[in-house]
Design an enzyme around this catalytic site. Structure first.
Site, short mmCIF file in Angstrom:
data_model
loop_
_atom_site.label_atom_id
_atom_site.label_comp_id
_atom_site.label_asym_id
_atom_site.label_seq_id
_atom_site.Cartn_x
_atom_site.Cartn_y
_atom_site.Cartn_z
N GLU A 114 24.43 41.32 154.98
CA GLU A 114 25.66 41.35 155.78
C GLU A 114 25.25 40.98 157.19
O GLU A 114 24.60 41.78 157.87
CB GLU A 114 26.25 42.77 155.82
CG GLU A 114 26.75 43.30 154.51
CD GLU A 114 28.01 42.63 154.05
OE1 GLU A 114 28.56 41.78 154.79
OE2 GLU A 114 28.45 42.95 152.94
N CYS B 135 30.45 43.58 163.84
CA CYS B 135 30.32 42.21 163.34
C CYS B 135 31.65 41.55 163.03
O CYS B 135 31.77 40.34 163.12
CB CYS B 135 29.41 42.19 162.12
SG CYS B 135 29.88 43.41 160.89
N LYS C 228 15.81 52.50 155.75
CA LYS C 228 15.28 52.41 157.12
C LYS C 228 16.43 52.20 158.09
O LYS C 228 17.04 51.14 158.14
CB LYS C 228 14.30 51.24 157.29
CG LYS C 228 13.57 51.35 158.66
CD LYS C 228 12.96 50.05 159.14
CE LYS C 228 13.88 49.21 159.99
NZ LYS C 228 14.27 49.81 161.29
N GLU D 76 27.23 34.79 168.40
CA GLU D 76 27.66 36.18 168.35
C GLU D 76 27.10 36.92 169.58
O GLU D 76 25.90 37.00 169.76
CB GLU D 76 27.15 36.85 167.07
CG GLU D 76 27.63 38.29 166.95
CD GLU D 76 27.16 38.98 165.67
OE1 GLU D 76 25.95 38.99 165.41
OE2 GLU D 76 28.02 39.54 164.96
#
Ligand code: NAP
Ligand code: MG
Length: 513
Positions: A285, A319, A209, A417
């Site tokens: 992750e 990231c 997906k 983040e």
């Protein structure tokens, strides 16, 4: 919000349910194959066939460089996921020839390389990133398939000498069965490859997906997978949002494992869903807030060359980027001035024009990042770069490279983040204190150390709580090297031999001789 077609010429194509004009910058043309693909009625790839979602629903696909609608993709719900699971179960063959798996992966890599330009154009239109960076992603995806083609017939067990007499004990590494792969929008094709390649090399059937914002290259990849000759159902592709499509996968009792890349918040939901359903395996992750540490004896030229990209590459939507920069007092002004000057010169624009930076992925992400910038100002951090707006195009979700200076590790812009072109810089005096500051984070994805003193570099590398540490460089990657997070940056290691552990399970077989 967008002044449509301002300075743009348009390529007229017929999309499946409506006519539209793909707005293109002057002197830019798309490959006929790209326009052909865009003009298709997109479907789900289930059991080797292209099928409409059972509910008949679609999702609009937007080009973030100008807000233009460029396609519609199917919205799969739980029933479509169910059909994909059934197809994948049917295709799962634990005795499928390893060398044939290798050949299929290698063939797919070749096909990807033959379609670099087309895949890159789709990625750029869908995600916004500069076309050369999109090409690098496509080539990186092909490289991953080749690397794992090499592993497909080398997944070995071992024999174990045990204390009891007359025993033969050996292990096998067996595939898990049907695995679900859920990937984000920042490196759409590349992240799909990071997961598909090892999952298939290990002999699993998969359901992929992609992110709802960036599903086009995954759908095109489905066509290449069919062309490569993969058996029907070995790879299935369902498109749709996290809820319902992704969630239906995470709760499905027929899925043995979810491989996920994305936010830490969603990673936690995936673990929860796995626990509440069939205790499926998960590898995650997740986010990062990586420290980039520059000592007084750093190789300055190399620092300056690297710093612009380790701060702002992919408009900060990566990231591993070094979004927390720590610079020794003695170099602080020089390094920060250099970064600000370089950041100011970065060209922002439509990815098809191959600028340095494209737009953010969506209006939602734009607002989220702008929210952090506002918060940084409200919390008292000093904005060194980002105020001048003249490099920012009028339309599209563009934000300028932004630098904040601070001396407070607790600020939200230092801890959270942001996933945009925003970095925080801070000076340090005492080298002994820097490990503690760098480790003061919920995340632990990556870190970098810049110094000519190899003892200092390795000592600190051992102290840092991060899955990857780069010394005198940044964002160095290779399919052969394991990658993953400490702490809330994730669970499991992708890439390299380590990824084989993610997509196999070990069986011990005892024989009394
Ligand atoms: P996200 O929600 O974590 O998306 C990642 C993937 O998970 C997408 O395919 C998403 O689907 C899917 N998903 C969302 N909710 C789900 C659920 N409940 N169950 C199963 N799958 C689900 O990331 P995002 O919302 O796009 O971005 C939010 C923030 O995440 C960003 O601002 C950034 O900070 C971070 N992020 C990090 C990375 C990374 O590589 N570390 C990548 C992307 C984003 P849909 O997108 O289709 O809804
Ligand atoms: Mg899009």
């Amino acid at each position: 919000m967008f002044s449509q077609y301002n300075n743009f010429k348009a390529a007229s194509i017929r999309l499946s349910h409506f006519f539209t004009m793909i707005a293109l910058p002057d002197n830019i043309q798309l490959l006929p194959a790209t326009l052909d693909f865009l003009s298709k009625e997109h479907r789900l790839f289930i059991g080797g066939a292209w099928v409409a979602p059972l509910n008949g629903k679609t999702l609009p696909v937007e080009n973030p460089a100008n807000g233009q609608l460029i396609a519609q993709i199917p919205l799969a719900d739980a029933r479509d996921v169910d059909a994909a699971v059934i197809a994948a179960q049917k295709a799962f063959d634990p005795d499928f020839s390893p060398s044939k798996r290798a050949r299929l992966l290698w063939t797919l890599a070749d096909l990807i390389r033959q379609h670099v330009q087309e895949l890159a154009e789709l990625e750029t239109l869908d995600n916004g990133k500069p076309i050369d960076q999109a090409k690098a992603d496509v080539l990186g995806a092909a490289q991953h398939f080749r690397y794992y083609a090499g592993w497909a017939d080398k997944i070995e067990g071992h024999t174990i000498p045990v204390s009891a007499k007359n025993r033969l004990v050996y292990t096998r590494r067996e595939p898990l069965g049907v695995v679900g792969l859920i990937v984000p929008w920042n490196f759409p094709l590349l992240m799909a490859a990071w997961k598909l390649a090892p999952a298939l090399a290990c002999g699993n059937s998969v359901i992929l997906k992609p992110a709802e914002q960036t599903s086009l290259t995954a759908l095109r990849l489905g066509e290449l997978i069919a062309a490569a000759g993969f058996p029907p159902g070995m790879v299935n592709i369902v498109t749709g949002p996290g809820i319902p499509t992704g969630e239906a996968m995470t709760r499905h009792p027929g899925i043995a494992k979810i491989g996920f890349t994305g936010s830490t918040a969603v990673g936690k939901k995936i673990m929860e869903a796995a626990a509440q359903s069939n205790l499926k395996r998960v590898s995650l992750e997740l986010g990062g807030k990586s420290p980039n540490i520059i000592f007084e004896d750093a190789p300055l030229e190399a620092v300056q060359r690297s710093l612009t990209w380790s701060s702002f590459y992919n408009s900060g939507q990566e990231c591993t980027l070094g979004s927390r920069i720590y610079i020794h007092n003695t170099l602080f002004d020089q390094v920060v001035d250099g970064l600000a000057a370089a950041g100011q010169q970065l060209r922002l624009g439509n990815g098809l024009l191959n600028p340095d930076l494209g737009p953010l992925i969506s209006q939602q992400q734009y607002r989220r990042v702008q929210g952090y910038i506002d918060q940084g100002l409200a919390e008292g951090a000093t904005r060194i770069l980002g105020e001048r707006q003249d490099q920012v195009p009028e339309e599209g979700y563009f934000l300028p490279p932004t630098i904040f200076r601070h001396q407070n590790e607790e600020l939200s812009i230092v801890q959270e983040e942001i996933f945009g072109p925003v970095v925080v810089v801070s000076a340090f005096e005492d080298p002994e204190s820097i490990a503690a500051r760098a480790n003061h984070s919920a995340y632990g994805l990556a870190a970098a150390i810049w110094t000519k003193d190899i003892s200092k570099a390795h000592r600190l590398a051992h102290q840092l709580q991060a899955g990857t540490v780069w010394i005198n460089g940044y964002d160095m990657f290779d399919p052969a090297v394991p990658f993953g997070g400490y702490k809330e940056s994730g669970i499991g290691r992708e890439m390299g031999k380590s990824a084989l552990d993610l997509y196999t399970q070990e069986k011990a077989i005892w024989v009394a001789l």
